[in-house]
Design a protein around this motif. Structure first.
Motif, short mmCIF file in Angstrom:
data_model
loop_
_atom_site.label_atom_id
_atom_site.label_comp_id
_atom_site.label_asym_id
_atom_site.label_seq_id
_atom_site.Cartn_x
_atom_site.Cartn_y
_atom_site.Cartn_z
N LYS A 191 0.76 -1.23 -0.02
CA LYS A 191 -0.07 -0.04 0.01
C LYS A 191 0.72 1.23 -0.03
O LYS A 191 0.39 2.46 0.11
CB LYS A 191 -0.98 0.09 1.07
CG LYS A 191 -2.02 -1.21 1.07
CD LYS A 191 -2.88 -1.02 2.12
CE LYS A 191 -3.93 -2.33 1.96
NZ LYS A 191 -5.05 -2.32 3.34
N LYS A 193 2.87 4.27 -1.45
CA LYS A 193 2.93 5.15 -2.75
C LYS A 193 4.10 5.11 -3.48
O LYS A 193 5.39 4.93 -2.42
CB LYS A 193 2.62 6.43 -2.44
CG LYS A 193 1.12 6.60 -2.16
CD LYS A 193 0.70 8.05 -2.21
CE LYS A 193 -0.69 8.31 -2.26
NZ LYS A 193 -1.27 9.70 -2.07
N LYS A 245 2.51 -0.10 -9.45
CA LYS A 245 1.90 1.06 -8.98
C LYS A 245 2.87 2.25 -9.63
O LYS A 245 2.55 3.18 -9.40
CB LYS A 245 2.02 1.01 -7.46
CG LYS A 245 3.33 0.57 -6.81
CD LYS A 245 3.01 0.44 -5.29
CE LYS A 245 4.42 -0.22 -4.71
NZ LYS A 245 4.26 -0.24 -3.16
N TYR A 260 -12.76 -2.67 -10.02
CA TYR A 260 -12.42 -2.22 -8.65
C TYR A 260 -10.85 -2.42 -8.17
O TYR A 260 -10.59 -1.34 -7.47
CB TYR A 260 -13.09 -3.89 -7.95
CG TYR A 260 -12.57 -3.92 -6.30
CD1 TYR A 260 -13.34 -2.96 -5.35
CD2 TYR A 260 -11.68 -4.50 -5.80
CE1 TYR A 260 -12.99 -2.77 -3.89
CE2 TYR A 260 -11.34 -4.45 -4.36
CZ TYR A 260 -12.05 -3.54 -3.57
OH TYR A 260 -11.70 -3.60 -1.92
N LYS A 263 -9.89 1.00 -9.42
CA LYS A 263 -10.63 2.16 -8.55
C LYS A 263 -9.55 2.21 -7.22
O LYS A 263 -9.14 2.94 -6.68
CB LYS A 263 -11.76 1.84 -8.08
CG LYS A 263 -12.95 2.33 -9.05
CD LYS A 263 -14.38 1.96 -8.47
CE LYS A 263 -15.29 2.34 -9.82
NZ LYS A 263 -16.54 2.28 -9.40
N ARG A 264 -9.24 0.87 -6.73
CA ARG A 264 -8.29 0.81 -5.48
C ARG A 264 -6.74 1.33 -5.76
O ARG A 264 -6.34 2.19 -5.04
CB ARG A 264 -8.22 -0.54 -5.12
CG ARG A 264 -9.38 -0.98 -4.37
CD ARG A 264 -9.67 -0.54 -3.03
NE ARG A 264 -8.91 -0.93 -2.02
CZ ARG A 264 -8.06 -0.08 -1.18
NH1 ARG A 264 -8.51 1.21 -1.04
NH2 ARG A 264 -7.19 -0.63 -0.32
N GLU A 266 -6.21 3.66 -8.04
CA GLU A 266 -6.35 5.23 -8.28
C GLU A 266 -6.30 5.57 -6.71
O GLU A 266 -5.52 6.78 -6.59
CB GLU A 266 -7.69 5.62 -8.71
CG GLU A 266 -7.72 6.95 -9.17
CD GLU A 266 -8.68 7.12 -10.24
OE1 GLU A 266 -8.57 8.11 -10.85
OE2 GLU A 266 -9.93 6.64 -10.21
N GLU A 267 -7.00 5.15 -5.93
CA GLU A 267 -7.11 5.74 -4.48
C GLU A 267 -5.61 5.43 -3.80
O GLU A 267 -5.16 6.46 -3.24
CB GLU A 267 -8.04 4.93 -3.48
CG GLU A 267 -9.23 5.23 -4.36
CD GLU A 267 -10.39 3.96 -3.25
OE1 GLU A 267 -10.04 3.23 -2.55
OE2 GLU A 267 -11.53 3.98 -3.62
N LEU A 268 -4.92 4.50 -3.80
CA LEU A 268 -3.83 4.24 -3.29
C LEU A 268 -2.44 4.75 -3.89
O LEU A 268 -1.65 5.59 -3.18
CB LEU A 268 -3.42 2.80 -3.10
CG LEU A 268 -4.42 2.08 -2.22
CD1 LEU A 268 -4.12 0.54 -2.29
CD2 LEU A 268 -4.08 2.54 -0.60
N GLY A 270 -2.59 6.81 -7.07
CA GLY A 270 -2.82 7.85 -7.94
C GLY A 270 -2.74 7.49 -9.45
O GLY A 270 -2.56 8.37 -10.38
#
Length: 459
Positions: A191, A193, A245, A260, A263-264, A266-268, A270
């Motif tokens: 998780k 970045k 990532k 799904y 989207k995850r 994108e959230e985690l 960018g």
């Protein structure tokens, strides 16, 4: 879209629709007030064509070619392996093997955690595994084995990644399995970045490399100047997925299984995403242009135009031949996701065929609105259909062919209707420009086969 509630009474000799299923079946019309019920649990007793949670998780994760997969459950669950499917590898072949803890009566009574720990130890010792996925099946969900704790202990002991996949089959349906698999992939990536981003690198999500399709699209993207950093998951590698990532864009082929995850990510991390489809000439062209527009490279956009022109020119003559042979035929569609159904409707329109019935297992409201706009009035639209409904509407609408998966094949042949496999078991590439020709050829071969004349004579 006209609701079929109260209007699905058929003749005595015909099958009826279960009352609880009426809201999931609609006849397309200009009335936009009515909508199709979807994205819900299957109706009890309707014999849904959907697969279980475990199946959905296995579909997504198993094509990672250098990962190991342990099925924590009875040996029967392990029979569902990728070896019976069309996913190809350019390297490791270990993903074609299935490992299981083979839980028995004694394990159900006393628990299977020790057996799972021993299985992990054995695989690490014999195969030097670096990443192992552990699938919780129905029986594990019932007896309550703590696979999270087993995985944490194994990671510390062996200094490798051991990732639990929460996939007891009774916990929902196939879409829940997709979500469980995507959560496992996030665990694999971590998780944190990324420190830097590769502006020309994309991740290709939701292609499982059936018949080598991921390779076809990878070559397309390479020709227009795009590097595919990670294939998630067809012909995927653990190392490239861990580094996914750092890419600047996710392109999502199978929206049902991978939106799904997109989207995850994108959230985690960018990373923005685009839903695309490489099934059919129209959607392949649109997808390439969408990617080039997003990146904002004018030179790339010009390369796309030149590439599309060249590819269309090469297949123009063949497609014209098949259009003449297929014009006016009637098609029925029943597939997993809404995005694939939309592409198939466009392909049939391009071939001069009419789609008279279309359904999906996991389609969403937005998918069905697009389907509605593409289909003519009177087209039957279904969500999470069962064999009785498929049979009823195929016969009523006079379908000449059904496009579906392995579960629908016997039904089509029983009714004397041609069939095209568009699921994971197929061995023919159906994506991209060459795939459009292969698809038209396959439809022609089955729909115009002389065998149907013999069957009609028998009747």
């Amino acid at each position: 879209m006209e609701s079929t509630k109260g209007k699905l009474k058929s003749q005595e000799e015909e099958s009826e629709i279960l009352k609880a299923r009426e809201a999931f079946v609609c006849i397309n019309s200009k009335d936009k007030k009515n909508s199709l019920k979807c994205d819900a649990e299957s109706v009890s007793g309707s014999v849904s064509q959907r697969a279980c949670v475990y199946c959905g998780a296995r579909v997504v994760l198993n094509p990672i070619t250098d990962a190991y997969h342990i099925v924590h459950g009875p040996i029967g669950c392990a029979s569902y392996t990728w070896d019976i499917r069309g996913s190809l590898s350019s390297g490791e072949e270990i993903y074609r093997n299935s490992f299981s803890t083979d839980l028995r009566e004694k394990d159900v009574i006393f628990g299977g955690e020790k057996k799972l720990s021993a299985a992990i130890d054995e695989i690490v010792e014999k195969h030097k595994a670096k990443v192992i996925f552990i699938y919780a099946t129905c029986i594990v969900g019932v007896i309550g084995d703590d696979i999270d704790a087993v995985c944490r202990t194994a990671e510390k002991k062996h200094n490798i990644r051991v990732i639990p996949v929460k996939s007891p089959g009774f916990a929902g349906h196939k879409s829940m399995g997709y979500k469980a698999a995507c959560n496992a992939l996030i665990e694999l990536m971590g998780k944190e970045k990324p420190k830097t981003k590769d502006t020309k690198a994309v991740n290709y999500l939701g292609d499982f490399n059936l018949a080598g399709e991921a390779w076809i699209i990878n070559n397309y993207l390479k020709e227009i100047g795009i590097k595919v950093a990670a294939k998630i998951t067809g012909d995927g590698r653990c190392a490239e997925i861990m580094n996914a990532k750092s890419s600047s864009l996710n392109i999502v082929q199978c929206a049902g299984s991978m939106t799904y995850l997109a989207k995850r990510m994108e959230e985690l991390y960018g990373i923005p995403y685009l839903k695309i489809s490489f099934f059919g000439v129209e959607d392949t062209k649109l997808s390439l242009f969408k990617i080039a527009d997003f990146i904002g490279d004018k030179a790339m956009a010009e390369r796309v135009r030149a590439f599309v022109f060249k590819e269309e020119k090469e297949i123009e003559k063949e497609l014209k031949y098949y259009r003449k042979r297929l014009e006016g035929k009637r098609a029925a569609i029943y597939v997993g996701g809404g995005f694939k159904a939309i592409s198939l409707i466009k392909q049939f329109n391009d071939l001069g065929m009419e789609t008279v019935m279309v359904g999906t297992q996991t389609g969403k409201k937005d998918d069905y609105e697009v389907i509605r706009s593409l289909c003519a009035e009177g087209t039957v639209i279904l969500d999470d259909a069962n064999p009785a409904e498929l049979e009823k509407f195929m016969l009523e609408k006079g379908a000449d062919i059904l496009v579906g998966g392995v579960k629908e094949r016997p039904l089509a042949y029983k009714l004397g209707v041609a069939f095209c496999d568009h699921n994971h078991e197929r061995k023919e590439a159906l994506c991209g420009f060459i795939g459009a020709v292969n698809f038209a050829k396959e439809i022609d071969l089955t729909i115009n086969s002389p065998v149907w004349d013999y069957l009609r004579l028998e009747v």
